[in-house]
Design an enzyme around this catalytic site. Structure first.
Site, PDB file in Angstrom:
ATOM      1  N   SER A   1     -82.410  31.258 -26.746  1.00  0.00           N
ATOM      2  CA  SER A   1     -82.246  32.049 -25.191  1.00  0.00           C
ATOM      3  C   SER A   1     -81.294  31.763 -24.639  1.00  0.00           C
ATOM      4  O   SER A   1     -81.524  30.289 -24.639  1.00  0.00           O
ATOM      5  CB  SER A   1     -83.875  31.873 -24.379  1.00  0.00           C
ATOM      6  OG  SER A   1     -84.612  29.939 -24.886  1.00  0.00           O
TER       7      SER A   1
ATOM      8  N   GLU B   1     -80.282  30.285 -19.879  1.00  0.00           N
ATOM      9  CA  GLU B   1     -80.228  30.394 -18.989  1.00  0.00           C
ATOM     10  C   GLU B   1     -79.591  30.902 -17.726  1.00  0.00           C
ATOM     11  O   GLU B   1     -77.957  30.753 -17.732  1.00  0.00           O
ATOM     12  CB  GLU B   1     -81.027  29.085 -18.434  1.00  0.00           C
ATOM     13  CG  GLU B   1     -82.003  29.164 -16.849  1.00  0.00           C
ATOM     14  CD  GLU B   1     -82.528  27.511 -16.508  1.00  0.00           C
ATOM     15  OE1 GLU B   1     -83.607  28.145 -17.637  1.00  0.00           O
ATOM     16  OE2 GLU B   1     -82.548  26.764 -16.232  1.00  0.00           O
TER      17      GLU B   1
ATOM     18  N   ASP C   1     -88.359  22.033  -6.910  1.00  0.00           N
ATOM     19  CA  ASP C   1     -87.439  21.255  -6.214  1.00  0.00           C
ATOM     20  C   ASP C   1     -87.808  21.793  -5.024  1.00  0.00           C
ATOM     21  O   ASP C   1     -87.706  22.595  -4.682  1.00  0.00           O
ATOM     22  CB  ASP C   1     -86.436  21.027  -6.190  1.00  0.00           C
ATOM     23  CG  ASP C   1     -85.997  20.232  -8.246  1.00  0.00           C
ATOM     24  OD1 ASP C   1     -86.693  19.694  -9.010  1.00  0.00           O
ATOM     25  OD2 ASP C   1     -85.216  20.474  -8.567  1.00  0.00           O
TER      26      ASP C   1
ATOM     27  N   LYS D   1    -101.307  22.052 -17.685  1.00  0.00           N
ATOM     28  CA  LYS D   1    -100.840  23.638 -17.579  1.00  0.00           C
ATOM     29  C   LYS D   1    -100.581  24.409 -19.198  1.00  0.00           C
ATOM     30  O   LYS D   1    -100.852  25.516 -18.849  1.00  0.00           O
ATOM     31  CB  LYS D   1     -99.109  22.778 -17.854  1.00  0.00           C
ATOM     32  CG  LYS D   1     -98.622  22.689 -16.213  1.00  0.00           C
ATOM     33  CD  LYS D   1     -97.177  22.373 -15.655  1.00  0.00           C
ATOM     34  CE  LYS D   1     -96.645  21.919 -16.875  1.00  0.00           C
ATOM     35  NZ  LYS D   1     -95.011  21.343 -15.899  1.00  0.00           N
TER      36      LYS D   1
ATOM     37  N   PHE E   1     -75.592  16.822 -12.627  1.00  0.00           N
ATOM     38  CA  PHE E   1     -77.202  17.035 -13.298  1.00  0.00           C
ATOM     39  C   PHE E   1     -77.836  16.059 -13.425  1.00  0.00           C
ATOM     40  O   PHE E   1     -79.447  16.521 -12.652  1.00  0.00           O
ATOM     41  CB  PHE E   1     -76.529  18.303 -14.395  1.00  0.00           C
ATOM     42  CG  PHE E   1     -76.114  19.207 -14.003  1.00  0.00           C
ATOM     43  CD1 PHE E   1     -76.017  20.281 -13.065  1.00  0.00           C
ATOM     44  CD2 PHE E   1     -75.449  20.150 -14.821  1.00  0.00           C
ATOM     45  CE1 PHE E   1     -75.595  21.048 -12.592  1.00  0.00           C
ATOM     46  CE2 PHE E   1     -75.058  21.481 -14.359  1.00  0.00           C
ATOM     47  CZ  PHE E   1     -74.988  21.697 -13.029  1.00  0.00           C
TER      48      PHE E   1
ATOM     49  N   HIS F   1     -83.245  27.091 -25.690  1.00  0.00           N
ATOM     50  CA  HIS F   1     -82.803  27.760 -25.013  1.00  0.00           C
ATOM     51  C   HIS F   1     -81.180  27.121 -24.228  1.00  0.00           C
ATOM     52  O   HIS F   1     -81.299  25.671 -24.091  1.00  0.00           O
ATOM     53  CB  HIS F   1     -83.658  27.393 -24.440  1.00  0.00           C
ATOM     54  CG  HIS F   1     -84.243  27.771 -22.403  1.00  0.00           C
ATOM     55  ND1 HIS F   1     -84.125  29.372 -22.555  1.00  0.00           N
ATOM     56  CD2 HIS F   1     -83.645  27.393 -21.261  1.00  0.00           C
ATOM     57  CE1 HIS F   1     -83.867  29.712 -21.498  1.00  0.00           C
ATOM     58  NE2 HIS F   1     -83.520  28.204 -20.273  1.00  0.00           N
TER      59      HIS F   1
ATOM     60  N   LYS G   1     -71.671  30.588 -18.102  1.00  0.00           N
ATOM     61  CA  LYS G   1     -70.467  30.879 -18.671  1.00  0.00           C
ATOM     62  C   LYS G   1     -71.106  31.254 -19.804  1.00  0.00           C
ATOM     63  O   LYS G   1     -71.944  30.494 -20.302  1.00  0.00           O
ATOM     64  CB  LYS G   1     -69.527  29.777 -18.253  1.00  0.00           C
ATOM     65  CG  LYS G   1     -69.414  29.976 -16.972  1.00  0.00           C
ATOM     66  CD  LYS G   1     -68.039  28.798 -16.953  1.00  0.00           C
ATOM     67  CE  LYS G   1     -67.963  28.167 -15.131  1.00  0.00           C
ATOM     68  NZ  LYS G   1     -67.166  29.146 -14.819  1.00  0.00           N
TER      69      LYS G   1
END
Length: 298
Positions: free
Chosen positions: A21, A23, A116, A175, A227, A277, A283
């Site tokens: 996958s 993102e 965030d 969760k 990051f 993922h 890009k």
């Protein structure tokens, strides 16, 4: 177009085929959006991914763009797309309205996040009438409609969890117990962190849902440092030393990022990870090269 990820993920696992996958984040400009839809997406579609995901800006700042982008990619490419959704700066009613809008557009997959703070700095503050914890958001989504629900996991522990990573992992289990069907991890650069995270969840906490590692093929030294500063991931000494050595030569850092991510992904898949993922940064080049190196693309 009802395409639920959890069915596809389980089907892939049953066939021992890794789930792949990609993102995206919503582009800020029309040119950026055009490049994403007309160049990046077709290039990545050639890799036959299982799904895409689209982030949701701090404070819901990209809500409409996220919904539109998810809807468009899903319709034009005939592939499942997962919409990110956060608790930030929104009441239950507002979140419910977003979910209703998503459902009406045929969106069936949601990544439920606490999110965030606006601007990405400072402490999270609960909105009056909203949710304080992401497990509350998961439970709300589960009751709202028949979505496939993903959530985020942190192999090194969430940077805001002062009690330590095992406490954070216990909260991740909450969760899952609230209704999350699968987990996608925050980016990391040391696979040992993922293995410890996975083993604790599966062997000690009894978690059985898919735990999909998130990988970032880095593009530049300064961007990488930014990051990891934002998400709390650590940079292994050898990795950090190499990107420092390469400095501002972004082409060289990108090439090293491809080499490093290839080794990471190969080891993760050999260890039994259900898929990868990719954080693409909108890009295609690095992700395409990594999958070619793994023998999963022409």
């Amino acid at each position: 177009m009802a395409m639920k990820l959890i069915r596809d993920i389980h089907a892939a696992r049953a066939s021992t085929r890794p789930v792949i996958s990609f993102e995206y984040f919503p582009p800020k400009t029309e040119d950026g959006e055009r490049a994403l839809l007309e160049k990046t997406t077709p290039a990545l579609m050639e890799l036959k991914p299982d799904f895409f995901s689209v982030t949701y800006g701090a404070g819901g700042s990209t809500r409409d763009k996220t919904l539109t982008l998810v809807d468009r990619i899903q319709r034009e490419q005939n592939i499942p797309v997962m919409m990110h959704l956060t608790c930030v700066s929104a009441t239950r009613e507002q979140i419910g309205a977003v979910l209703d809008e998503a459902w009406s557009r045929g969106i069936r997959n949601v990544l439920a996040l606490r999110g965030d703070p606006p601007g990405g700095t400072g402490e999270f503050r609960k909105t009056e009438g909203g949710f304080e914890f992401s497990n509350e958001l998961v439970a709300f989504i589960r009751q709202k409609n028949d979505f496939s629900i993903g959530t985020a996991g942190f192999p090194e522990g969430h940077m805001a969890c002062k009690e330590g990573k095992q406490v954070d992992w216990q909260r991740l289990k909450a969760k899952i117990d609230s209704g999350a069907h699968f987990v996608i991890t925050q980016l990391f650069f040391d696979n040992e962190d993922f293995y410890e995270f996975r083993d604790h969840l599966t062997k000690k906490l009894g978690v059985a849902v898919p735990l999909i590692p998130g990988i970032l093929p880095v593009l530049s030294r300064n961007q990488t440092k930014k990051f990891v500063g934002m998400c709390g991931a650590k940079l292994p000494a050898k990795f950090l030393g190499k990107i420092e050595e390469l400095g501002d030569d972004d082409a060289a850092v990108t090439a090293y990022g491809i080499e490093y991510a290839t080794a990471q992904c190969n080891a993760l898949l050999e260890s039994g990870a259900p898929g990868i993922h990719f954080y693409t940064l909108n890009k295609a080049h690095s992700t395409v090269q990594v999958l070619r190196n793994l023998g999963r693309a022409k």
